[in-house]
Design a protein around this motif. Sequence first.
Motif, short mmCIF file in Angstrom:
data_model
loop_
_atom_site.label_atom_id
_atom_site.label_comp_id
_atom_site.label_asym_id
_atom_site.label_seq_id
_atom_site.Cartn_x
_atom_site.Cartn_y
_atom_site.Cartn_z
N PHE A 175 89.48 -3.81 -106.40
CA PHE A 175 89.11 -3.07 -107.60
C PHE A 175 90.09 -1.95 -107.94
O PHE A 175 89.89 -1.23 -108.91
N TYR A 176 91.14 -1.81 -107.14
CA TYR A 176 92.14 -0.79 -107.44
C TYR A 176 93.29 -1.42 -108.22
O TYR A 176 93.97 -2.33 -107.73
N ILE A 177 93.50 -0.92 -109.45
CA ILE A 177 94.62 -1.38 -110.28
C ILE A 177 95.27 -0.13 -110.88
O ILE A 177 94.60 0.63 -111.60
N SER A 178 96.54 0.09 -110.58
CA SER A 178 97.21 1.27 -111.08
C SER A 178 98.69 0.97 -111.28
O SER A 178 99.28 0.19 -110.54
N GLU A 179 99.27 1.59 -112.32
CA GLU A 179 100.68 1.37 -112.62
C GLU A 179 101.44 2.69 -112.49
O GLU A 179 101.02 3.72 -113.01
N CYS A 180 102.58 2.63 -111.80
CA CYS A 180 103.41 3.80 -111.58
C CYS A 180 104.49 3.88 -112.65
O CYS A 180 105.18 2.88 -112.93
N LEU A 181 104.64 5.05 -113.25
CA LEU A 181 105.65 5.32 -114.26
C LEU A 181 106.48 6.51 -113.82
O LEU A 181 106.02 7.37 -113.07
N GLU A 182 107.71 6.58 -114.33
CA GLU A 182 108.59 7.71 -114.00
C GLU A 182 109.17 8.29 -115.29
O GLU A 182 109.73 7.56 -116.11
N HIS A 183 109.02 9.59 -115.45
CA HIS A 183 109.50 10.28 -116.64
C HIS A 183 110.69 11.17 -116.29
O HIS A 183 110.67 11.90 -115.30
N THR B 279 95.15 -4.12 -118.73
CA THR B 279 94.90 -5.50 -118.33
C THR B 279 93.59 -5.99 -118.95
O THR B 279 92.74 -5.18 -119.32
N PRO B 280 93.39 -7.32 -119.06
CA PRO B 280 92.12 -7.83 -119.60
C PRO B 280 90.90 -7.32 -118.83
O PRO B 280 89.87 -6.98 -119.43
N PHE B 281 91.02 -7.25 -117.50
CA PHE B 281 89.90 -6.78 -116.69
C PHE B 281 89.55 -5.33 -117.02
O PHE B 281 88.38 -5.00 -117.27
N LEU B 282 90.56 -4.45 -117.04
CA LEU B 282 90.28 -3.04 -117.30
C LEU B 282 89.86 -2.80 -118.74
O LEU B 282 89.05 -1.92 -119.01
N MET B 283 90.38 -3.59 -119.68
CA MET B 283 89.95 -3.44 -121.06
C MET B 283 88.48 -3.83 -121.21
O MET B 283 87.73 -3.17 -121.92
N ALA B 284 88.06 -4.90 -120.53
CA ALA B 284 86.66 -5.30 -120.58
C ALA B 284 85.77 -4.23 -119.94
O ALA B 284 84.70 -3.88 -120.46
N PHE B 285 86.23 -3.69 -118.81
CA PHE B 285 85.49 -2.64 -118.11
C PHE B 285 85.34 -1.41 -119.00
O PHE B 285 84.27 -0.81 -119.10
N TRP B 286 86.43 -1.03 -119.67
CA TRP B 286 86.43 0.13 -120.55
C TRP B 286 85.50 -0.08 -121.74
O TRP B 286 84.72 0.79 -122.11
N THR C 78 89.49 -1.99 -100.01
CA THR C 78 90.57 -2.47 -100.89
C THR C 78 91.12 -1.32 -101.73
O THR C 78 92.33 -1.25 -101.98
N VAL C 79 90.24 -0.42 -102.16
CA VAL C 79 90.68 0.74 -102.93
C VAL C 79 91.54 1.64 -102.04
O VAL C 79 92.60 2.12 -102.46
N ARG C 80 91.09 1.86 -100.82
CA ARG C 80 91.87 2.69 -99.87
C ARG C 80 93.26 2.11 -99.65
O ARG C 80 94.26 2.84 -99.70
N LYS C 81 93.33 0.81 -99.42
CA LYS C 81 94.64 0.17 -99.19
C LYS C 81 95.51 0.23 -100.44
O LYS C 81 96.73 0.44 -100.35
N GLY C 82 94.89 0.06 -101.61
CA GLY C 82 95.65 0.16 -102.85
C GLY C 82 96.23 1.54 -103.05
O GLY C 82 97.38 1.70 -103.45
N ARG C 83 95.44 2.55 -102.76
CA ARG C 83 95.92 3.93 -102.90
C ARG C 83 97.04 4.22 -101.91
O ARG C 83 98.01 4.91 -102.25
N ASP C 84 96.93 3.71 -100.70
CA ASP C 84 97.99 3.89 -99.71
C ASP C 84 99.29 3.25 -100.19
O ASP C 84 100.38 3.83 -100.06
#
Length: 222
Positions: free
Chosen positions: A212-220, A164-171, A38-44
């Motif tokens: 388990f892969y959660i990531s947000e893309c930003l553009e500057h 996200t709530p999940f990542l905040m709890a993990f952190w 799932t992480v591999r697919k998320g990264r792709d």
Amino acid sequence: MSDYGLTRDRVETYFDRTATQTWERLTSHEKVSRIRETVRKGRDRMRALMLSRLPEDLRGARVLDAGCGTGAMAAELAQRGAQVVGVDISPQLIDIARRRLHPALADSVDFRAGDMSDPSLGRFDFVMAMDSLIYYRDADIGRVVGNLATRTAQSIVFTVAPRTPFLMAFWTLGKVFPRSDRSPTMVPHDAARLARHCPGTLARVGRITSGFYISECLEHRS
């Protein structure tokens, strides 16, 4: 040493000594566990989303792949015609990237071990930083993006761990129960708050969630 420097050194230790084989396998075509798949697919999916922000024809463009890892992004940029500098803090991952690069792209990609914000890397038309800033606090991300922005003609496309709530709890659990053998802890970010640390315009592009892969893309843009 600054917070940025301490985190950078932890990241180097993790990827260059602790988890090199894990990342080599994760970024290959070898079979992995269902969770890592799932992480591999998320990264792709994230790599494809980031690449969608750049022109299909990159001939004549110089692009920095900041935190290039094993080189997948750099190879795709080169296939579009770009001259690519791929830099990563881990010499071990750079060695893997060099071995994997198709010989036909050798003249288009320059892989280097080092700090992504090093001014000696030069000037670029675009910068891509996929999951290479996810371990840093907002002020450090702002400084890196600001540094790169002074040497980038068009845009910097990068990812953060979303708040996200999940990542905040993990952190939070990671801070309460530290372990010396774990990977560096991702720092969740709110894009609006992060924008206050980044000079110029910061826009949300999209979020990828895959197991388990959660990531947000930003553009500057400056």
